[in-house]
Design an enzyme around this catalytic site. Structure first.
Site, PDB file in Angstrom:
ATOM      1  N   GLU A  80      -8.982  13.577   1.666  1.00 10.94           N
ATOM      2  CA  GLU A  80      -9.048  13.188   0.260  1.00 10.94           C
ATOM      3  C   GLU A  80      -7.978  12.162  -0.103  1.00 10.94           C
ATOM      4  OE1 GLU A  80      -8.246  15.667  -3.780  1.00 10.94           O
ATOM      5  OE2 GLU A  80      -9.541  16.617  -2.292  1.00 10.94           O
ATOM      6  N   ASP A  81      -6.785  12.289   0.485  1.00 11.79           N
ATOM      7  CA  ASP A  81      -5.645  11.468   0.066  1.00 11.79           C
ATOM      8  C   ASP A  81      -5.311  10.314   1.012  1.00 11.79           C
ATOM      9  OD1 ASP A  81      -5.396  13.120  -2.086  1.00 11.79           O
ATOM     10  OD2 ASP A  81      -3.693  14.258  -1.321  1.00 11.79           O
TER      11      ASP A  81
END
Length: 716
Positions: A80-81
């Site tokens: 996600e990051d």
């Protein structure tokens, strides 16, 4: 600066770093540390401290030792990051299990969607993923717990949003999994942020209750009784947590919400189940029970495996819930299915299947986000016990109806349920069930006819999801029909060939619009998700096949003319009468707006269409009633008539030409003490409806409800 070596040594006390099967966790630790290097949280702490804290919650506080689950906890934010890292990279390095867990924890990111819709899709994904790998939900719960513990670093608006989501989604599902300490702290932290003043007062009250002389005396009395009887037992008073003071329906924190303020657990220090019943006798002779309050969850465990004896006693003006259990039952009461956790292989099949089905049901729900949260809330408690004719026990939420029981047994029984024999007496699908009743489901050859009221009446996630699915199917079939009506009118109006939808141009157009077949094309038009003029644009310009002696500009050029939909009968699941302008069935000069939830009728000159809803003329269609056709079954309309007396109303009704059956007339006052007449009337077709409504003061009459007589709104 994050001290990686110190963390490694702390965790190694619980997870042996010399064992080969645990090496995947420590490799994930180094990888996560390197990949999150330079990132910081809102608090200013290195970002790696968050996934490490999540893993440590799982290891130290919840007792998990599964290295794949713990590795995924360390990596749950990586995809996600970190844009440069994909799920395939995770799978290549850490295997399929870890990759699936990380995928389930990864939020959806679709920039064209609003926040609420995107959040709901993410919840759907989490629950569907967790129905296959429960570890996804376990990681998300630990992730949410750590976020709450550090929530004070975020802006107020975000704190409120995260806390509200916690009490609506994460805390109730922790309760359903029987993760008691996790559930209690999630509610405690979230409600403390949502209601800082009220929660502080209630927490002071909780401390006072726990330290009160009355509770200490009850504890001492029980200790003495068990000591004299030479039954080794630990007495553990525990006040209700903040979550018990929260009303999710009203979104309020109230000192009066709990049924009782204190639970007292009696842990009989033996593994002999019969000793629990002996302990029950000692409790009851010391503190007489409230009649009919005893629940035996040892002989009949809850569907999540919970076992205890429950009895309520009224002692000096207060109610107390006393729970009697063995140490093994006590462990299960705190950690539920997690006490058997070993990468899911060791979970009891019956319990795992029940949890998996529940999570899949919540994930597959196709209704609004608010309703999905209601399903999660409904899953938290099971209060009603009913029996099948064979004597099998089923637990249902309080207020469940016959249809809930039918779907609990099998989806097909619910889909074709026409009623039941409850204690050998016939009952409709909407009949509410009581404790101890025996229920035999009766089926029909015809599928159940559903409407939105039926979904609201049901209390189990499985029943609500099934009914919502049938509602969506019904609405899709109707949208396909009116979409086809609209498209054929546009084709004729713009001079295209009648068979243009079968042409190569149509096939190319559907590829461009990412539609699989003409049915989907019509559905999207019928739900106002696709402008028919855009379809005409592609049909007119893609090739010359569709045109009949006109140039491309002419294919989209005529002056605006509204399309017409013909309504043969009314269906509450599809047709709605707007409350802003009070239209009625059979009325002339009505327009309709289309959506995924069906058709809403308005007066043609209704200002709300243009001011509140900000609609363009091409987004409406004219409503045409089929007066030649009687409805399949009469409909009952409940009306509110303002500013009229019964005398003048009877005078109006006397002018009607048709014979209309009036069921109820009530003289009431509204919340502002204004005169209000409520009437229920049975109508059989549009002609009869028009004659009836024409003789009433149309601007003062609103349709509050309509449906079949004895329909799903009535609960017997």
């Amino acid at each position: 600066m994050f001290d990686l070596e110190n963390y490694h040594s702390r965790v190694a006390r619980y997870l042996d770093d010399k064992k080969e099967e645990n090496l995947i966790f420590f490799e994930a630790l180094r990888f996560a540390h390197d990949i999150h290097s330079g990132q910081r949280r809102k608090s200013g702490a290195p970002y790696i401290s968050h996934p490490c804290a999540v893993a440590e919650i799982l290891i130290r506080e919840l007792g998990f030792k599964d290295p794949h689950l713990l590795a995924a906890a360390l990596l749950h934010d990586v995809v996600e990051d970190i844009p440069s890292i994909s799920l395939q990279d995770i799978e290549n390095r850490f295997g399929e299990t870890v990759a699936e867990l990380v995928d389930g924890c990864t939020k959806l990111t679709r920039h064209h969607m609003d926040r609420t819709a995107l959040k709901d899709l993410t919840h759907s994904k989490i629950f569907l993923s967790a129905s296959r790998r429960l570890g996804v939900l376990i990681i998300k719960l630990a992730d949410r717990l750590h976020n709450l513990r550090t929530l004070h670093f975020l802006p107020l608006s975000k704190r409120q949003r995260i806390a509200q989501e916690t009490v609506e989604v994460y805390a109730p599902i922790a309760a359903r999994l029987n993760l008691f300490p996790l559930k209690r702290e999630l509610y405690h932290l979230a409600l403390s942020f949502l209601y800082p003043r009220k929660s502080k007062k209630i927490l002071n009250r909780i401390r006072e209750i726990r330290n009160s002389a009355e509770v200490l005396e009850i504890e001492a009395s029980l200790q003495k009784v068990f000591s004299n009887a030479r039954v080794p037992a630990a007495i553990r008073p525990r006040p209700k947590g903040l979550g018990s003071y929260y009303d999710p329906m009203k979104r309020s924190l109230d000192p009066l919400n709990p049924e009782n303020y204190m639970d007292i657990a009696v842990i009989v220090e033996t593994e002999n189940v019969l000793d629990c019943y002996r302990a029950l006798g000692l409790v009851n002779t010391t503190f007489p029970p409230i009649p009919r309050s005893m629940r035996d969850f040892i002989a009949t465990p809850k569907s999540n495996g919970y076992m205890s004896l429950h009895v309520r006693s009224h002692i000096r003006g207060h109610n107390y819930l006393i729970k009697i259990r063995t140490p093994e039952m006590d462990q299960w009461a705190a950690y539920g299915l997690m006490t058997e956790w070993d990468a899911q292989e060791a979970l009891s099949d019956d319990h795992w299947q029940a949890v998996s089905e529940l999570l899949r049901t919540i994930g597959e729900y196709g209704g609004a986000a608010k309703q999905r949260k209601a399903l999660i809330r409904l899953s938290e408690t099971e209060d009603t016990i009913v029996y099948s004719p064979n004597g099998d026990i089923f637990y249902l939420p309080k207020g469940s109806v016959v249809l809930d029981f039918a779907y609990k047994i099998h989806s097909e029984l619910g889909d074709f349920c026409e009623g039941a024999l409850v204690n050998n007496n016939w009952a409709p699908p909407t009949r509410r069930l009581q404790d101890g009743e025996t229920v035999e489901i009766l089926t029909s050859l015809d599928p159940l006819d559903v409407d939105p009221d039926l979904e609201e009446l049901c209390k189990t996630p499985k029943a609500r999801t099934a009914i919502n699915r049938h509602l969506q199917q019904k609405r899709s079939h109707y949208a396909e029909d009116i979409g086809r009506q609209i498209l054929q009118q546009e084709i004729q109006r713009h001079g295209l060939a009648p068979d243009v939808l079968e042409s190569e141009s149509t096939r190319l157009m559907m590829e461009i619009l990412n539609l699989k077949d003409p049915s989907e094309l019509c559905i999207r038009i019928g739900q106002d998700l696709l402008d028919p003029h855009l379809v005409l644009y592609y049909l007119g310009f893609a090739s010359d096949e569709g045109k009949v002696g006109r140039n491309a500009e002419a294919a989209i050029g005529p002056a605006f003319e509204r399309n017409i939909i013909t309504i043969s009968e009314l269906d509450r699941a599809i047709h709605k009468f707007a409350q802003c302008c009070h239209p009625y069935p059979g009325q002339d000069n009505l327009v309709a707006t289309l959506s995924e939830r069906g058709v809403t009728f308005h007066h043609r000159d209704c200002q709300d269409l243009f001011i509140r809803h900000d609609l363009q003329p091409q987004q409406m269609v004219d409503a045409k009633w089929d007066h030649a056709k009687a409805w399949r079954y009469p409909l009952v309309f409940q009306l509110n008539i303002a500013n009229e007396t019964l005398m003048t109303l009877f005078q109006m009704l006397s002018r009607m030409q048709s014979r209309v059956e009036i069921l109820v007339i009530e003289n009431l006052s509204d919340k502002h003490d204004r005169q209000l007449i409520r009437m229920s009337v049975k109508l059989g077709d549009f002609e009869e409806a028009r004659d009836f409504f024409t003789n009433l003061p149309s601007k003062q009459v609103s349709i509050e409800y309509y449906g079949r007589e004895g329909g799903f709104r009535r609960v017997i």
